[in-house]
Structures are given as C-alpha cells and as structure tokens.
Design a protein around this motif. Structure first.
Motif, PDB file in Angstrom:
ATOM      1  N   THR A   1      14.764   0.010   0.600  1.00  0.00           N
ATOM      2  CA  THR A   1      13.991  -0.870   1.746  1.00  0.00           C
ATOM      3  C   THR A   1      14.628  -1.452   2.940  1.00  0.00           C
ATOM      4  O   THR A   1      14.682  -2.278   3.685  1.00  0.00           O
ATOM      5  N   PHE A   2      15.278  -2.135   2.240  1.00  0.00           N
ATOM      6  CA  PHE A   2      16.016  -3.368   3.305  1.00  0.00           C
ATOM      7  C   PHE A   2      17.381  -2.805   4.060  1.00  0.00           C
ATOM      8  O   PHE A   2      17.603  -3.191   4.945  1.00  0.00           O
ATOM      9  N   ILE A   3      17.822  -1.718   2.996  1.00  0.00           N
ATOM     10  CA  ILE A   3      18.547  -0.782   3.848  1.00  0.00           C
ATOM     11  C   ILE A   3      18.430   0.124   5.312  1.00  0.00           C
ATOM     12  O   ILE A   3      18.568  -0.520   5.837  1.00  0.00           O
TER      13      ILE A   3
ATOM     14  N   PHE B   1       1.355  -1.212   0.430  1.00  0.00           N
ATOM     15  CA  PHE B   1      -0.131  -0.057   0.065  1.00  0.00           C
ATOM     16  C   PHE B   1       0.910   1.183  -0.215  1.00  0.00           C
ATOM     17  O   PHE B   1       0.425   2.198  -0.479  1.00  0.00           O
ATOM     18  N   ASN B   2       2.156   1.015   0.706  1.00  0.00           N
ATOM     19  CA  ASN B   2       2.588   2.154   0.663  1.00  0.00           C
ATOM     20  C   ASN B   2       4.124   2.827  -0.016  1.00  0.00           C
ATOM     21  O   ASN B   2       4.873   1.147  -0.247  1.00  0.00           O
ATOM     22  N   GLU B   3       4.418   3.585  -0.271  1.00  0.00           N
ATOM     23  CA  GLU B   3       5.826   4.069  -1.192  1.00  0.00           C
ATOM     24  C   GLU B   3       6.584   5.439  -0.031  1.00  0.00           C
ATOM     25  O   GLU B   3       5.745   6.211  -0.659  1.00  0.00           O
ATOM     26  N   GLY B   4       7.507   5.031  -0.336  1.00  0.00           N
ATOM     27  CA  GLY B   4       7.906   6.651  -0.203  1.00  0.00           C
ATOM     28  C   GLY B   4       8.248   7.754  -0.981  1.00  0.00           C
ATOM     29  O   GLY B   4       7.294   7.234  -2.189  1.00  0.00           O
ATOM     30  N   PRO B   5       7.917   9.270  -0.971  1.00  0.00           N
ATOM     31  CA  PRO B   5       7.423   9.739  -1.814  1.00  0.00           C
ATOM     32  C   PRO B   5       8.409   9.737  -2.730  1.00  0.00           C
ATOM     33  O   PRO B   5       7.591  10.359  -3.629  1.00  0.00           O
ATOM     34  N   LEU B   6       9.784   9.116  -2.744  1.00  0.00           N
ATOM     35  CA  LEU B   6      11.145   9.693  -3.761  1.00  0.00           C
ATOM     36  C   LEU B   6      10.470   8.119  -4.340  1.00  0.00           C
ATOM     37  O   LEU B   6      11.195   7.887  -5.727  1.00  0.00           O
TER      38      LEU B   6
ATOM     39  N   THR C   1      13.854   2.753 -10.096  1.00  0.00           N
ATOM     40  CA  THR C   1      13.710   1.485 -10.100  1.00  0.00           C
ATOM     41  C   THR C   1      12.773   0.757  -8.991  1.00  0.00           C
ATOM     42  O   THR C   1      13.177   0.970  -8.220  1.00  0.00           O
ATOM     43  N   GLY C   2      12.106  -0.742  -9.233  1.00  0.00           N
ATOM     44  CA  GLY C   2      11.699  -0.876  -8.339  1.00  0.00           C
ATOM     45  C   GLY C   2      12.999  -1.867  -7.729  1.00  0.00           C
ATOM     46  O   GLY C   2      12.514  -1.816  -6.382  1.00  0.00           O
ATOM     47  N   ASP C   3      13.871  -2.393  -8.061  1.00  0.00           N
ATOM     48  CA  ASP C   3      14.883  -3.117  -7.609  1.00  0.00           C
ATOM     49  C   ASP C   3      16.015  -2.309  -6.374  1.00  0.00           C
ATOM     50  O   ASP C   3      15.921  -2.661  -5.477  1.00  0.00           O
ATOM     51  N   THR C   4      16.110  -0.779  -7.314  1.00  0.00           N
ATOM     52  CA  THR C   4      16.464   0.069  -6.257  1.00  0.00           C
ATOM     53  C   THR C   4      15.369   0.130  -4.962  1.00  0.00           C
ATOM     54  O   THR C   4      16.563   0.659  -4.189  1.00  0.00           O
ATOM     55  N   SER C   5      14.007   0.405  -5.481  1.00  0.00           N
ATOM     56  CA  SER C   5      14.174   0.754  -3.782  1.00  0.00           C
ATOM     57  C   SER C   5      13.839  -0.526  -3.165  1.00  0.00           C
ATOM     58  O   SER C   5      13.858  -0.225  -1.796  1.00  0.00           O
ATOM     59  N   SER C   6      13.820  -1.661  -3.570  1.00  0.00           N
ATOM     60  CA  SER C   6      12.990  -2.939  -2.973  1.00  0.00           C
ATOM     61  C   SER C   6      14.586  -2.827  -1.773  1.00  0.00           C
ATOM     62  O   SER C   6      15.099  -3.261  -0.835  1.00  0.00           O
TER      63      SER C   6
END
Length: 296
Positions: free
Chosen positions: A219-221, A201-206, A211-216
C-alpha cells in the motif's frame, strides 16, 4: 557510370538523376551525400543505378525505392505517412482516461473505491494488451522498433542540442525509453493496487494472499509510486510541448495516426490487421480475469 546517365543541379542543392526513356529516380541531397559521399558541389556518385530503380552503393549494398523511401538510406516521403495504428491510439487515450478516472474516484471517498478498482482492472487489461501488441502488433508499436541502445540515445541527444535534431516517424530513441518508464510505473501502480488496503473498509482483490505487513508495505508502494507516475507524466507532457514549440506536433499524430511528409531516420512499416488486436485484447482480458478470480 554509363554515358546516358545525366546529372543536373537545381536550386537549394537538390540533385535529380534522369535516364532517357525511363521514369526519373529522385534523391534528395541528404540521401545522396550520406550514402555516396558526395560533396556540396554535386560530384557524381561512385555507385551506379539499374533500370529497375535499384541503386548500388560502392560497397555493393543494394537499395530500392519504396514510395519515396529508400531501403538502407533516408529519403523523402511525398505525403502524410501513416505511423500509429488504431490499437496504439486507442490504448494511449483509454489509458489517459482510466488513470484520470482512477485518481478521481480515489479522491472522491471510500464510497467510490469500487470504481477505483474497476479502473485499475481495466488499466491492467490495457497493459497486458500493450505487451502483446508490442510483440505481435504493427511495426511502430513493437518494442524492437523503438527501444534502442545507449549509443542511439546519446546520438539523438547530441543532435538535439546541436540544433540539428534527428526526426523519427515512430518513437525517437529518448522517447522510446520514456514509454518504457511510463509502462513500468503504470504496471507497478496497478500491480500493487491488487494487494493494497486502507485498513478500514477496502482491500485489493489479492490482499488475502499476503500477510498484513506485506499488504501495508505494498500500500505504501502504491501511494508513493503514484507521485513518481505523476512526475513521469509531467515530463512526458512537457516533452510534447517542447517538440510542439520546435515545430513537431506529436499530439496531432497520436490523434490522426499520421505524420507530415519529410526526411526521417526510420521508415514506415506494416500495419497489423485489426483481428490480431482483437485477439490480443481477448487474451489480455482473459489473463486479468484469471488473475483476479482463480486465486480466490
């Protein structure tokens, strides 16, 4: 030395330099021995003193007394010493509250994630403010005032374990680096949160900027770094308790802004005006707003 100068020895090896007809200039034994190479029996120093209260070291260095503190040497302070200004204290306790709120809202469930993000934005604002205040704030808040080199850190650690600890008004050499580590971890936590997502449902404003992989990965970090942050906070709290056990109440000083009289390695410095803190806070808020709004 002029004949009208007289030296007297009192109990506990304290020395007082008196000049007839002028205010006495008092120096503790530690200051006298360290700056003038005096023995424990009270040898007279090889330097000399002037009528205006200045002291001249044999090397030619001049030191002046300022409210119980001597430029260039350690000297006693006679009353509570103002060291932490209002901006530093408010930053400290606001950061504690916001980190606690961010953690609680994340644990409460997805319906509270907006509050989690708001806490994150506020933390970012505080971090930018602290960087600005570390450059243009009060002396004790400036990075140049407490970030010291390896030699100072090793000397401090050696003195600590030799049971002759060095006392500092501001952050000691080891504590200064702990502050920098904590700031770096909080910055990492808040920065990665801008790009994180929960895949539902949620993601950061930037997050849409990467890319999705970078966002994931970020998120892990974000999740891993939180554990490191908890560890650093635990060490920080343990250090505060250890100092309290050894008779130095750092927690009280962060509430009152003052430390008790004593002999310290550093000196009290100027307090920056509050209007400067207001300007830094406005700049910090504007910077965070621009980062959040302009890329969209």
């Amino acid at each position: 030395m002029a004949k009208d100068w007289t030296w007297s020895v009192r109990k506990l090896g304290r020395f007082h330099l008196r000049r007839p007809g002028s205010p006495p200039a008092a120096l503790l034994e530690l200051c006298i021995r360290s700056r003038y190479n005096m023995s424990a029996l009270g040898d007279a120093p090889t330097g000399h003193a002037q009528r205006d209260g200045t002291l001249t070291h044999p090397s030619g260095e001049t030191m002046t007394q300022h409210g119980g503190q001597v430029d260039g040497a350690k000297a006693p302070n006679t009353g509570p010493i103002a060291i932490w200004d209002w901006p530093v204290r408010l930053f400290h306790w606001a950061l504690v509250a916001l980190l606690g709120g961010a953690w609680a809202s994340a644990e409460a469930g997805v319906e509270y994630m907006q509050w989690h993000m708001r806490c994150g934005y506020a933390v970012l604002t505080l971090l930018v403010f602290r960087v600005l205040w570390g450059l243009w704030g009060s002396r004790s808040a400036r990075f140049t005032g407490f970030v010291r080199g390896p030699r100072a850190v090793l000397s401090y650690v050696h003195a600590w374990f030799s049971r002759r600890p060095q006392h500092y008004l501001g952050h000691n050499p080891l504590g200064g680096w702990m502050v920098m580590v904590l700031l770096a971890l909080v910055a990492m936590q808040a920065g990665t949160g801008l790009f994180a997502n929960d895949d539902i449902f949620n993601e950061g404003p930037l997050a849409h900027l990467v890319t999705g992989d970078t966002s994931s990965f970020l998120t892990f970090i974000h999740k891993t770094n939180f554990n490191l942050l908890l560890l650093a906070v635990g060490l920080h709290v343990a250090a505060v308790l250890l100092y309290l056990w050894r008779g130095e109440n750092l927690l009280k000083a962060m509430f009152t802004g003052r430390k008790p009289a004593g002999v310290y390695e550093d000196r009290p410095g100027f307090m920056a005006p509050l209007w400067r803190a207001a300007v830094c806070l406005a700049l910090a808020a504007g910077t965070v707003w621009a980062v959040l709004e302009l890329p969209g």
